[in-house]
Design a protein around this motif. Sequence first.
Motif, PDB file in Angstrom:
ATOM      1  N   GLY A 215       0.793  -1.215   0.000  1.00 28.18           N
ATOM      2  CA  GLY A 215       0.000   0.000   0.000  1.00 28.18           C
ATOM      3  C   GLY A 215       0.828   1.269   0.000  1.00 28.18           C
ATOM      4  N   PRO A 216       0.175   2.413   0.080  1.00 28.65           N
ATOM      5  CA  PRO A 216       0.879   3.700   0.052  1.00 28.65           C
ATOM      6  C   PRO A 216       1.822   3.903   1.233  1.00 28.65           C
ATOM      7  CG  PRO A 216      -1.455   3.999   0.576  1.00 28.65           C
ATOM      8  CD  PRO A 216      -1.287   2.585   0.150  1.00 28.65           C
ATOM      9  N   VAL A 217       1.532   3.283   2.353  1.00 27.53           N
ATOM     10  CA  VAL A 217       2.425   3.388   3.512  1.00 27.53           C
ATOM     11  C   VAL A 217       3.755   2.697   3.236  1.00 27.53           C
ATOM     12  CG1 VAL A 217       2.737   2.712   5.932  1.00 27.53           C
ATOM     13  CG2 VAL A 217       0.533   3.605   5.159  1.00 27.53           C
ATOM     14  N   GLN A 218       3.718   1.642   2.420  1.00 23.00           N
ATOM     15  CA  GLN A 218       4.918   0.840   2.158  1.00 23.00           C
ATOM     16  C   GLN A 218       5.632   1.222   0.866  1.00 23.00           C
ATOM     17  OE1 GLN A 218       1.805  -0.727   2.777  1.00 23.00           O
ATOM     18  NE2 GLN A 218       2.249  -0.833   4.975  1.00 23.00           N
ATOM     19  N   ALA A 219       5.188   2.249   0.164  1.00 20.89           N
ATOM     20  CA  ALA A 219       5.845   2.653  -1.079  1.00 20.89           C
ATOM     21  C   ALA A 219       7.325   2.893  -0.819  1.00 20.89           C
ATOM     22  CB  ALA A 219       5.189   3.912  -1.635  1.00 20.89           C
ATOM     23  N   ALA A 220       8.187   2.346  -1.692  1.00 18.40           N
ATOM     24  CA  ALA A 220       9.624   2.307  -1.422  1.00 18.40           C
ATOM     25  C   ALA A 220      10.377   3.562  -1.843  1.00 18.40           C
ATOM     26  CB  ALA A 220      10.240   1.092  -2.118  1.00 18.40           C
ATOM     27  N   CYS A 221       9.680   4.567  -2.349  1.00 19.95           N
ATOM     28  CA  CYS A 221      10.352   5.783  -2.808  1.00 19.95           C
ATOM     29  C   CYS A 221      10.643   6.724  -1.640  1.00 19.95           C
ATOM     30  CB  CYS A 221       9.484   6.503  -3.831  1.00 19.95           C
ATOM     31  SG  CYS A 221       7.849   6.950  -3.187  1.00 19.95           S
ATOM     32  N   THR A 222      11.450   7.744  -1.915  1.00 14.93           N
ATOM     33  CA  THR A 222      11.698   8.785  -0.925  1.00 14.93           C
ATOM     34  C   THR A 222      10.743   9.951  -1.172  1.00 14.93           C
ATOM     35  OG1 THR A 222      13.374   9.832  -2.320  1.00 14.93           O
ATOM     36  CG2 THR A 222      14.138   8.177  -0.744  1.00 14.93           C
ATOM     37  N   ALA A 223      10.575  10.779  -0.154  1.00 17.61           N
ATOM     38  CA  ALA A 223       9.667  11.924  -0.271  1.00 17.61           C
ATOM     39  C   ALA A 223      10.143  12.890  -1.352  1.00 17.61           C
ATOM     40  CB  ALA A 223       9.558  12.630   1.075  1.00 17.61           C
ATOM     41  N   LYS A 224      11.453  13.071  -1.467  1.00 11.89           N
ATOM     42  CA  LYS A 224      12.002  13.996  -2.457  1.00 11.89           C
ATOM     43  C   LYS A 224      11.615  13.567  -3.878  1.00 11.89           C
ATOM     44  CE  LYS A 224      16.440  15.833  -4.152  1.00 11.89           C
ATOM     45  NZ  LYS A 224      16.321  15.306  -5.516  1.00 11.89           N
ATOM     46  N   GLU A 225      11.820  12.275  -4.185  1.00  7.77           N
ATOM     47  CA  GLU A 225      11.484  11.771  -5.518  1.00  7.77           C
ATOM     48  C   GLU A 225       9.983  11.861  -5.775  1.00  7.77           C
ATOM     49  OE1 GLU A 225      13.263  10.548  -8.029  1.00  7.77           O
ATOM     50  OE2 GLU A 225      15.272  10.509  -7.171  1.00  7.77           O
ATOM     51  N   LEU A 226       9.189  11.524  -4.771  1.00 10.90           N
ATOM     52  CA  LEU A 226       7.734  11.560  -4.931  1.00 10.90           C
ATOM     53  C   LEU A 226       7.246  12.988  -5.152  1.00 10.90           C
ATOM     54  CD1 LEU A 226       4.998  10.152  -4.898  1.00 10.90           C
ATOM     55  CD2 LEU A 226       5.003  10.342  -2.398  1.00 10.90           C
ATOM     56  N   ARG A 227       7.779  13.904  -4.369  1.00  9.41           N
ATOM     57  CA  ARG A 227       7.371  15.309  -4.500  1.00  9.41           C
ATOM     58  C   ARG A 227       7.669  15.827  -5.908  1.00  9.41           C
ATOM     59  NH1 ARG A 227      10.455  17.040  -0.905  1.00  9.41           N
ATOM     60  NH2 ARG A 227       9.122  16.629   0.875  1.00  9.41           N
ATOM     61  N   GLU A 228       8.793  15.385  -6.466  1.00  9.09           N
ATOM     62  CA  GLU A 228       9.184  15.870  -7.793  1.00  9.09           C
ATOM     63  C   GLU A 228       8.224  15.389  -8.873  1.00  9.09           C
ATOM     64  OE1 GLU A 228      13.162  16.195 -10.616  1.00  9.09           O
ATOM     65  OE2 GLU A 228      13.166  14.861  -8.882  1.00  9.09           O
ATOM     66  N   ILE A 229       7.846  14.116  -8.834  1.00 13.43           N
ATOM     67  CA  ILE A 229       6.952  13.620  -9.892  1.00 13.43           C
ATOM     68  C   ILE A 229       5.539  14.159  -9.710  1.00 13.43           C
ATOM     69  CG2 ILE A 229       6.215  11.445  -8.782  1.00 13.43           C
ATOM     70  CD1 ILE A 229       6.575  10.143 -11.587  1.00 13.43           C
ATOM     71  N   LEU A 230       5.126  14.361  -8.476  1.00  9.98           N
ATOM     72  CA  LEU A 230       3.798  14.930  -8.233  1.00  9.98           C
ATOM     73  C   LEU A 230       3.733  16.386  -8.688  1.00  9.98           C
ATOM     74  CD1 LEU A 230       2.982  13.488  -4.683  1.00  9.98           C
ATOM     75  CD2 LEU A 230       2.060  12.730  -6.879  1.00  9.98           C
ATOM     76  N   GLY A 231       4.909  17.023  -8.802  1.00  6.42           N
ATOM     77  CA  GLY A 231       4.945  18.435  -9.165  1.00  6.42           C
ATOM     78  C   GLY A 231       5.085  18.705 -10.652  1.00  6.42           C
ATOM     79  N   GLU A 265       1.748  10.950   3.536  1.00  6.59           N
ATOM     80  CA  GLU A 265       1.117  12.273   3.600  1.00  6.59           C
ATOM     81  C   GLU A 265       1.098  12.944   2.224  1.00  6.59           C
ATOM     82  OE1 GLU A 265       2.272  13.441   8.240  1.00  6.59           O
ATOM     83  OE2 GLU A 265       3.523  14.129   6.565  1.00  6.59           O
ATOM     84  N   LEU A 266       2.193  12.797   1.479  1.00  8.23           N
ATOM     85  CA  LEU A 266       2.250  13.394   0.136  1.00  8.23           C
ATOM     86  C   LEU A 266       1.237  12.750  -0.802  1.00  8.23           C
ATOM     87  CD1 LEU A 266       6.126  13.712  -0.280  1.00  8.23           C
ATOM     88  CD2 LEU A 266       4.483  15.612  -0.229  1.00  8.23           C
ATOM     89  N   LEU A 267       1.110  11.433  -0.727  1.00  8.09           N
ATOM     90  CA  LEU A 267       0.138  10.730  -1.563  1.00  8.09           C
ATOM     91  C   LEU A 267      -1.290  11.125  -1.186  1.00  8.09           C
ATOM     92  CD1 LEU A 267       1.832   7.212  -1.635  1.00  8.09           C
ATOM     93  CD2 LEU A 267       1.495   8.720  -3.611  1.00  8.09           C
ATOM     94  N   SER A 268      -1.550  11.237   0.096  1.00 13.82           N
ATOM     95  CA  SER A 268      -2.889  11.625   0.561  1.00 13.82           C
ATOM     96  C   SER A 268      -3.245  13.030   0.096  1.00 13.82           C
ATOM     97  CB  SER A 268      -2.961  11.558   2.092  1.00 13.82           C
ATOM     98  OG  SER A 268      -2.742  10.247   2.545  1.00 13.82           O
ATOM     99  N   LYS A 269      -2.283  13.923   0.181  1.00 15.14           N
ATOM    100  CA  LYS A 269      -2.510  15.296  -0.244  1.00 15.14           C
ATOM    101  C   LYS A 269      -2.766  15.364  -1.752  1.00 15.14           C
ATOM    102  CE  LYS A 269      -0.400  19.905  -0.150  1.00 15.14           C
ATOM    103  NZ  LYS A 269       0.815  20.683   0.260  1.00 15.14           N
ATOM    104  N   ALA A 270      -2.006  14.574  -2.521  1.00 11.97           N
ATOM    105  CA  ALA A 270      -2.184  14.564  -3.971  1.00 11.97           C
ATOM    106  C   ALA A 270      -3.546  14.011  -4.356  1.00 11.97           C
ATOM    107  CB  ALA A 270      -1.080  13.727  -4.627  1.00 11.97           C
TER     108      ALA A 270
END
Length: 483
Positions: A215-231, A265-270
């Motif tokens: 699930g989203p809690v176990q996603a193996a990425c870092t917040a920095k990488e996730l924030r970049e693709i969401l942006g 938190e980033l996934l929830s916000k997105a």
Amino acid sequence: MASLGRLRSISRSLTMLSSAPLRICVVGSGPAGFYTAEKLLKTHESVQVDIIDRLPTPFGLVRSGVAPDHPETKVVINQFSRVARNERCSFLGNISVGSSVTLRELREIYNAVVLAYGAESDRSLGIPGENLGGAYAAREFVWWYNGHPDCRYLNPDLKSTDTAVVLGQGNVALDVARILLRPTEELARTDIATHALAALEDSSIRKVYLVGRRGPVQAACTAKELREILGIKNLSIHIPQADLVTTPADEIEMKNSRIRKRVYELLSKAATARTASVPGQRELHFVFFRKPDSFFESDHKNGHLGGVRLEKTILKGDAKSSNQVAFGTGEYEDLNCGLALKSIGYKSIGVDGLPFDNRKGIVPNEGGRVLADPENDTTYEPGLYVCGWLKRGPTGIIGTNIYCAEETLACISDDIVKGVLTSKQQKPGRQGLMELLDSRNNKVVPFDSWEKIDLEERRRGDLKNKPREKLVTWEELLNVAIA
């Protein structure tokens, strides 16, 4: 682990006992290799280090693995270049262990050999249809857009489909998804390979699915990488609200890991901020609680990928740890696509004369010392060490190799103190290696020849307003290097 100050003191004492240099060969010029060489040179004043690599270019995954739109990560190349220019160090490219020189020969030529050549293969899913056209390892795709000469002619078809599926949700998975979705006018200002940029400019892909077993809690990425693709601008993000519902076990995982909490938190916000899609807009879909069951063939193109069959999963606690493990439910669904990228992990490969654990994909070792008998962790191969992914598996970031190199260095230093490694055992080192390679007509690319490649790439890049225009074939690289 011995302190670096104590190790330097030991080294100075040993230098007084013998003027002959201790000659060490480091195989692999990525971060693990360069950090090991740097620490050896700083700690032991009488050591000479040769860094060899099968490619004519140094820096390993910093050059061929780091995404082109992450130039800040590549700044470490400046540090590695200073190491290579040290008068007691040399970089020697275009030397393949196995075909150019054997491991046994290296051990005869040098007092010690440190294997740090990383992971140049991929884990297999072991499911039907894995070899269909259009299904690639993410490593191959990364090497393709980064101009690695081994993948120059990969030629993934980005025009015959509008959908790509990326299996995995780690940083590499996010990298390849971001390259597929990012506006090409932004990529054009990076050092991305020209052939890849041209293919991306003509790409028909508008939807990318990132598939994870958990699930989203176990996603193996870092917040920095996730924030970049969401942006990414003008990108529609799709995350099922039902997948964001957490369990008590999820809450415990987030409590124990700040990274997991931040990613969630980033996934929830997105998901909450989702707006209506605009026709033609590119889409990124996060697919949780699914694992690949098989790849199926296209109805329109024989031998080519038509999609991925996914099995729904549920999470259960792992009795041996606090992690939750995904188990299949027997429910399946098909996801049509013409491109699939398997981002499930890199894999190291062994060489003749090297103990190797095929299941774990590492060299059996104790702190960096290679175990002669994996069943007996007190018997070591004298003068043979490992560092990096070959030592610990394909995990961590570039900086992780600093600590890994320090641990291996401590083993080498300890063996110097104990007399396991001694310059009294006169070895020919660099001169012996060069004579052997010359007898085999193996053209070596030293660091000053790499600098010719570097200069030419920068010159070509200036013409296109890019940091560099990479030379992407073996022929081009060697022609410039040896000209």
